[in-house]
Design an enzyme around this catalytic site. Sequence first.
Site, PDB file in Angstrom:
ATOM      1  N   LEU A  70      24.769  44.202  10.120  1.00 25.36           N
ATOM      2  CA  LEU A  70      25.707  44.317  11.236  1.00 25.36           C
ATOM      3  C   LEU A  70      26.808  45.268  10.790  1.00 25.36           C
ATOM      4  O   LEU A  70      27.174  45.301   9.614  1.00 25.36           O
ATOM      5  CB  LEU A  70      26.317  42.959  11.585  1.00 25.36           C
ATOM      6  CG  LEU A  70      25.397  41.883  12.174  1.00 25.36           C
ATOM      7  CD1 LEU A  70      26.179  40.592  12.390  1.00 25.36           C
ATOM      8  CD2 LEU A  70      24.781  42.342  13.487  1.00 25.36           C
ATOM      9  N   ASP A  71      27.335  46.047  11.743  1.00 26.99           N
ATOM     10  CA  ASP A  71      28.458  46.913  11.410  1.00 26.99           C
ATOM     11  C   ASP A  71      29.605  46.080  10.842  1.00 26.99           C
ATOM     12  O   ASP A  71      29.749  44.893  11.151  1.00 26.99           O
ATOM     13  CB  ASP A  71      28.954  47.637  12.662  1.00 26.99           C
ATOM     14  CG  ASP A  71      27.926  48.609  13.222  1.00 26.99           C
ATOM     15  OD1 ASP A  71      27.020  49.007  12.467  1.00 26.99           O
ATOM     16  OD2 ASP A  71      28.029  48.941  14.420  1.00 26.99           O
ATOM     17  N   LYS A  72      30.429  46.715  10.040  1.00 30.78           N
ATOM     18  CA  LYS A  72      31.564  46.030   9.410  1.00 30.78           C
ATOM     19  C   LYS A  72      32.367  45.218  10.426  1.00 30.78           C
ATOM     20  O   LYS A  72      32.698  44.058  10.184  1.00 30.78           O
ATOM     21  CB  LYS A  72      32.467  47.054   8.729  1.00 30.78           C
ATOM     22  CG  LYS A  72      33.771  46.467   8.187  1.00 30.78           C
ATOM     23  CD  LYS A  72      34.683  47.553   7.633  1.00 30.78           C
ATOM     24  CE  LYS A  72      36.028  46.971   7.208  1.00 30.78           C
ATOM     25  NZ  LYS A  72      36.950  48.018   6.696  1.00 30.78           N
ATOM     26  N   THR A 121      31.519  44.218  13.472  1.00 28.58           N
ATOM     27  CA  THR A 121      30.752  43.384  14.392  1.00 28.58           C
ATOM     28  C   THR A 121      30.553  42.025  13.750  1.00 28.58           C
ATOM     29  O   THR A 121      30.121  41.931  12.601  1.00 28.58           O
ATOM     30  CB  THR A 121      29.381  44.012  14.709  1.00 28.58           C
ATOM     31  OG1 THR A 121      29.582  45.269  15.362  1.00 28.58           O
ATOM     32  CG2 THR A 121      28.559  43.113  15.612  1.00 28.58           C
ATOM     33  N   ARG A 145      26.487  50.070  20.899  1.00 29.34           N
ATOM     34  CA  ARG A 145      27.687  50.869  21.112  1.00 29.34           C
ATOM     35  C   ARG A 145      27.324  52.237  21.699  1.00 29.34           C
ATOM     36  O   ARG A 145      27.977  52.728  22.628  1.00 29.34           O
ATOM     37  CB  ARG A 145      28.445  51.032  19.796  1.00 29.34           C
ATOM     38  CG  ARG A 145      28.878  49.700  19.202  1.00 29.34           C
ATOM     39  CD  ARG A 145      29.292  49.817  17.745  1.00 29.34           C
ATOM     40  NE  ARG A 145      30.487  50.628  17.575  1.00 29.34           N
ATOM     41  CZ  ARG A 145      30.971  50.975  16.381  1.00 29.34           C
ATOM     42  NH1 ARG A 145      30.331  50.626  15.282  1.00 29.34           N
ATOM     43  NH2 ARG A 145      32.064  51.702  16.310  1.00 29.34           N
TER      44      ARG A 145
END
Length: 323
Positions: free
Chosen positions: A140-142, A144, A245
């Site tokens: 997961l993105d930082k 998120t 996104r």
Amino acid sequence: MSENLTYTATNQDEGARLDKVLATAWPNQSRSRIKALIEDGQLCVNGTPATKMSAKVKAGDVFDLSVPEPEMAEPTPEDIKLDVLFEDEDLLVINKPAGMVVHPAAGNESGTLVNALLAHCGDSLSGIGGVKRPGIVHRLDKDTSGAMVVAKNDAAHRALSNLFAEDKENIERAYLAVVWGVPRPRSGDIEGNIGRSPRNRKKMAVVKKGGKYALTHYKTLQTRDDSLASLVECRLATGRTHQIRVHMNHIGHALVCDPVYSRNRPAGKLNLEAQQILNAFNKQALHARTLGFLHPRTGAYISTEAPIPGDLLALMRVLELYL
């Protein structure tokens, strides 16, 4: 010691993609693992190093793959509390907080999820992910938050990697996203290859040439009366970098407060409290709420739901969006 694998292509393999043939020939190796080894120069075809996963196979081709032993994890274990949604001897599902980096990288050598996992799991953590990414099956993105699965052993890691890469029918990934405006239609599919933006190499974008195929299913759960913002559920059919996104921005409904893909926000329709919360919420409004999959050993269906974090709930409240 490294393991050497050999396979000779049959007539049935003629014309198939190299990665698919090898994943079938060596079921103990996931396709992502084979890809990494090919990129590292560990595969030879008829004695010549191979580099293209998409190369077409010919009957009689001889493949030799050198598989190094899984690397031991080098990051330092750190006593960081984890929000564990499910755990057994093979895997665990955690609720990753926004702001936590998944694995060590330049500028983030400590305080990552991997550092926390090393302390939590000890010696049981799978080494297939490599020195910096033990146990990590997906990311997961930082900024998120939400549910992530981590493999504790190599067998679970291989099976889960294959599941995420190929078996879309037996995996469920649902995200909550707060977006500007109201998507039209209210539900549907967003398709479009995702690759590096030709205008800004630090961003991803839907590209006309190249990139990787991506598909997002979305459904609008609620909108404001003035159509300023909406709460949307997004389900992933593929897993590309920044997929939700990028796809939501592509159809004109960027995620609220996304620092990369949402340059501007509508003004004049929010009270002072809402403006203050928006100003403090300096990350994309995205949460991986639901993660479900078949257990790699037992075959049982594991369904987990990550609670919505308080700051996202506060943002939804001031935007008059509720579940």
